[in-house]
Motif scaffolding. Sequence first.
Motif, PDB file in Angstrom:
ATOM      1  N   LYS A  48       2.722 -14.618   1.344  1.00 21.57           N
ATOM      2  CA  LYS A  48       1.867 -15.746   1.705  1.00 21.57           C
ATOM      3  C   LYS A  48       1.660 -16.682   0.520  1.00 21.57           C
ATOM      4  O   LYS A  48       1.584 -17.899   0.681  1.00 21.57           O
ATOM      5  N   ALA A  49       1.552 -16.103  -0.678  1.00 16.03           N
ATOM      6  CA  ALA A  49       1.383 -16.936  -1.880  1.00 16.03           C
ATOM      7  C   ALA A  49       2.613 -17.815  -2.101  1.00 16.03           C
ATOM      8  O   ALA A  49       2.490 -19.001  -2.435  1.00 16.03           O
ATOM      9  N   LEU A  50       3.817 -17.257  -1.906  1.00 15.11           N
ATOM     10  CA  LEU A  50       5.046 -18.036  -2.068  1.00 15.11           C
ATOM     11  C   LEU A  50       5.161 -19.110  -0.985  1.00 15.11           C
ATOM     12  O   LEU A  50       5.595 -20.231  -1.252  1.00 15.11           O
ATOM     13  N   GLN A  51       4.762 -18.763   0.241  1.00 16.11           N
ATOM     14  CA  GLN A  51       4.769 -19.753   1.329  1.00 16.11           C
ATOM     15  C   GLN A  51       3.806 -20.895   1.022  1.00 16.11           C
ATOM     16  O   GLN A  51       4.107 -22.065   1.279  1.00 16.11           O
ATOM     17  N   ALA A  52       2.657 -20.553   0.441  1.00 20.03           N
ATOM     18  CA  ALA A  52       1.679 -21.574   0.067  1.00 20.03           C
ATOM     19  C   ALA A  52       2.244 -22.505  -0.997  1.00 20.03           C
ATOM     20  O   ALA A  52       2.054 -23.726  -0.939  1.00 20.03           O
ATOM     21  N   LEU A  53       2.961 -21.951  -1.968  1.00 19.15           N
ATOM     22  CA  LEU A  53       3.548 -22.777  -3.028  1.00 19.15           C
ATOM     23  C   LEU A  53       4.567 -23.763  -2.461  1.00 19.15           C
ATOM     24  O   LEU A  53       4.651 -24.910  -2.912  1.00 19.15           O
ATOM     25  N   LEU A  54       5.350 -23.317  -1.476  1.00 18.85           N
ATOM     26  CA  LEU A  54       6.324 -24.224  -0.847  1.00 18.85           C
ATOM     27  C   LEU A  54       5.609 -25.391  -0.171  1.00 18.85           C
ATOM     28  O   LEU A  54       5.992 -26.557  -0.347  1.00 18.85           O
ATOM     29  N   ILE A  55       4.558 -25.086   0.599  1.00 15.55           N
ATOM     30  CA  ILE A  55       3.839 -26.149   1.303  1.00 15.55           C
ATOM     31  C   ILE A  55       3.126 -27.063   0.317  1.00 15.55           C
ATOM     32  O   ILE A  55       3.185 -28.291   0.434  1.00 15.55           O
ATOM     33  N   PHE A  56       2.452 -26.477  -0.689  1.00 19.39           N
ATOM     34  CA  PHE A  56       1.735 -27.287  -1.673  1.00 19.39           C
ATOM     35  C   PHE A  56       2.693 -28.200  -2.428  1.00 19.39           C
ATOM     36  O   PHE A  56       2.388 -29.366  -2.692  1.00 19.39           O
ATOM     37  N   GLY A  57       3.867 -27.667  -2.782  1.00 15.87           N
ATOM     38  CA  GLY A  57       4.862 -28.479  -3.481  1.00 15.87           C
ATOM     39  C   GLY A  57       5.339 -29.635  -2.622  1.00 15.87           C
ATOM     40  O   GLY A  57       5.485 -30.768  -3.089  1.00 15.87           O
ATOM     41  N   GLY A  58       5.564 -29.348  -1.318  1.00 14.07           N
ATOM     42  CA  GLY A  58       5.990 -30.399  -0.413  1.00 14.07           C
ATOM     43  C   GLY A  58       4.936 -31.468  -0.224  1.00 14.07           C
ATOM     44  O   GLY A  58       5.231 -32.664  -0.251  1.00 14.07           O
ATOM     45  N   VAL A  59       3.673 -31.043  -0.046  1.00 11.54           N
ATOM     46  CA  VAL A  59       2.578 -32.005   0.132  1.00 11.54           C
ATOM     47  C   VAL A  59       2.399 -32.853  -1.130  1.00 11.54           C
ATOM     48  O   VAL A  59       2.126 -34.055  -1.053  1.00 11.54           O
ATOM     49  N   PHE A  60       2.576 -32.230  -2.300  1.00 13.34           N
ATOM     50  CA  PHE A  60       2.452 -32.978  -3.563  1.00 13.34           C
ATOM     51  C   PHE A  60       3.493 -34.089  -3.638  1.00 13.34           C
ATOM     52  O   PHE A  60       3.179 -35.228  -3.988  1.00 13.34           O
ATOM     53  N   LEU A  61       4.745 -33.770  -3.298  1.00 17.19           N
ATOM     54  CA  LEU A  61       5.801 -34.779  -3.356  1.00 17.19           C
ATOM     55  C   LEU A  61       5.569 -35.886  -2.321  1.00 17.19           C
ATOM     56  O   LEU A  61       5.771 -37.060  -2.600  1.00 17.19           O
ATOM     57  N   VAL A  62       5.123 -35.494  -1.130  1.00 18.18           N
ATOM     58  CA  VAL A  62       4.896 -36.476  -0.072  1.00 18.18           C
ATOM     59  C   VAL A  62       3.715 -37.384  -0.394  1.00 18.18           C
ATOM     60  O   VAL A  62       3.723 -38.578  -0.083  1.00 18.18           O
ATOM     61  N   ALA A  95       6.127 -24.048   6.045  1.00 20.02           N
ATOM     62  CA  ALA A  95       5.428 -23.901   7.323  1.00 20.02           C
ATOM     63  C   ALA A  95       6.233 -23.046   8.296  1.00 20.02           C
ATOM     64  O   ALA A  95       5.676 -22.187   8.990  1.00 20.02           O
ATOM     65  N   ALA A  96       7.549 -23.258   8.339  1.00 21.53           N
ATOM     66  CA  ALA A  96       8.396 -22.482   9.257  1.00 21.53           C
ATOM     67  C   ALA A  96       8.377 -21.003   8.901  1.00 21.53           C
ATOM     68  O   ALA A  96       8.362 -20.139   9.787  1.00 21.53           O
ATOM     69  N   SER A  97       8.371 -20.686   7.604  1.00 20.83           N
ATOM     70  CA  SER A  97       8.357 -19.276   7.188  1.00 20.83           C
ATOM     71  C   SER A  97       7.057 -18.588   7.598  1.00 20.83           C
ATOM     72  O   SER A  97       7.048 -17.405   7.934  1.00 20.83           O
ATOM     73  N   ILE A  98       5.934 -19.345   7.573  1.00 21.51           N
ATOM     74  CA  ILE A  98       4.650 -18.773   8.032  1.00 21.51           C
ATOM     75  C   ILE A  98       4.660 -18.604   9.541  1.00 21.51           C
ATOM     76  O   ILE A  98       4.271 -17.561  10.074  1.00 21.51           O
ATOM     77  N   ILE A  99       5.117 -19.633  10.246  1.00 23.59           N
ATOM     78  CA  ILE A  99       5.091 -19.617  11.712  1.00 23.59           C
ATOM     79  C   ILE A  99       5.943 -18.475  12.266  1.00 23.59           C
ATOM     80  O   ILE A  99       5.560 -17.786  13.215  1.00 23.59           O
ATOM     81  N   LEU A 100       7.097 -18.233  11.646  1.00 22.51           N
ATOM     82  CA  LEU A 100       8.026 -17.232  12.166  1.00 22.51           C
ATOM     83  C   LEU A 100       7.741 -15.823  11.651  1.00 22.51           C
ATOM     84  O   LEU A 100       8.336 -14.863  12.134  1.00 22.51           O
ATOM     85  N   SER A 101       6.853 -15.711  10.658  1.00 21.33           N
ATOM     86  CA  SER A 101       6.545 -14.381  10.118  1.00 21.33           C
ATOM     87  C   SER A 101       5.652 -13.628  11.089  1.00 21.33           C
ATOM     88  O   SER A 101       4.860 -14.217  11.819  1.00 21.33           O
ATOM     89  N   ARG A 102       5.775 -12.297  11.077  1.00 20.18           N
ATOM     90  CA  ARG A 102       4.953 -11.450  11.939  1.00 20.18           C
ATOM     91  C   ARG A 102       4.078 -10.593  11.035  1.00 20.18           C
ATOM     92  O   ARG A 102       4.547  -9.682  10.368  1.00 20.18           O
ATOM     93  N   GLY A 103       2.774 -10.910  11.020  1.00 17.39           N
ATOM     94  CA  GLY A 103       1.845 -10.184  10.176  1.00 17.39           C
ATOM     95  C   GLY A 103       0.970  -9.259  10.972  1.00 17.39           C
ATOM     96  O   GLY A 103       1.216  -8.972  12.137  1.00 17.39           O
ATOM     97  N   PRO A 104      -0.146  -8.784  10.368  1.00 18.13           N
ATOM     98  CA  PRO A 104      -1.039  -7.857  11.031  1.00 18.13           C
ATOM     99  C   PRO A 104      -1.645  -8.390  12.321  1.00 18.13           C
ATOM    100  O   PRO A 104      -1.916  -7.650  13.227  1.00 18.13           O
ATOM    101  N   VAL A 105      -1.856  -9.722  12.390  1.00 16.67           N
ATOM    102  CA  VAL A 105      -2.485 -10.270  13.591  1.00 16.67           C
ATOM    103  C   VAL A 105      -1.581 -10.087  14.795  1.00 16.67           C
ATOM    104  O   VAL A 105      -1.997  -9.636  15.851  1.00 16.67           O
ATOM    105  N   ALA A 106      -0.295 -10.428  14.619  1.00 15.74           N
ATOM    106  CA  ALA A 106       0.638 -10.281  15.728  1.00 15.74           C
ATOM    107  C   ALA A 106       0.808  -8.819  16.100  1.00 15.74           C
ATOM    108  O   ALA A 106       0.914  -8.444  17.253  1.00 15.74           O
TER     109      ALA A 106
END
Length: 306
Positions: free
Chosen positions: A277-291, A137-148
């Motif tokens: 974004k795909a790698l960021q998604a895998l981090l979050i999905f992995g965390g949610v799975f463990l939790v 989540a932090a990597s997504i929040i701090l990233s600057r993409g096309p929207v920003a």
Amino acid sequence: MKNSLKVHAALFVVALIYAANYSISKDVMPRYVGPFGLVLLRIVGAAVFFGVLSRLIAPQDHIRGRSDQLRAVACGILGIGLNQLLFFSGLNLTSPINASLIQTIAPVVTVLASAVLLGERLTLPRLAGIGLAAVGAASIILSRGPVAAGGQDGLLGNVYILLNATAFGIYLVLVMPLMRKYHPFTVLARIFLVGAFLAVPAGWQQVQQPEYSSFPGSIWAAIAYMVICLTILAYLLNNWALKYASPALLGAYIYLQPALAVGIAVALGKDTLTLTKALQALLIFGGVFLVSRKPRPVAPLEPVQD
């Protein structure tokens, strides 16, 4: 149709409704209606609907007692008012894919809130999952993409979505005792009414600004979708499915929602899926799975045999 199939169908429709909203909302705001104006339309419409429905279906059911009244107020503030205001403010600034991925940490917040408020045990896998999801989540929040880069404050939008997921995660812990004690429509009518007290002053100015007569049919359809499908139908289906769905099944549909949101956003040209974004998604999905995994019960100690 068998009951299990009905549950799967209900959860899939809910996931699809929420997933499509990430892209549909971007067509409406901020060009036609501001984010707070949309929240006002949604919450007031749902408050009226559930208020009438609760009087028709459970007229004798009332939330009683000081503690339950205060809990209902807290649920209305966190789960309806702040939740919706933060979500649409964030989605107005960030991209559909970022918003859908960050929102999946809500189960992580729920586990943390359960540990603090209900004294549930935090196991090592759950702590690792919390850390993994936090990194994603932090990597997504701090990233600057096309929207920003396009002039909007994408960082602020991502923070709003994170706060939205936090408010919703705490709300899930608070609302469960009420749902078990009272009819769901009684609870929904009360918490949407409380949420309306936040939404009306926040969105009153924005809801008066648009020239509604100039709206094309597609925008009216999008607004109707958000009021009827996103607010009313999704809540009805979700509350029905929660009576029969297992925690593992609910966890599976947590992953489906952002996957559908990504597919819809990319297909409609609202966003692009990158390797980052795909790698960021895998981090979050992995965390949610463990939790989301239930801790194993601790076996009682056997008495020592002499």
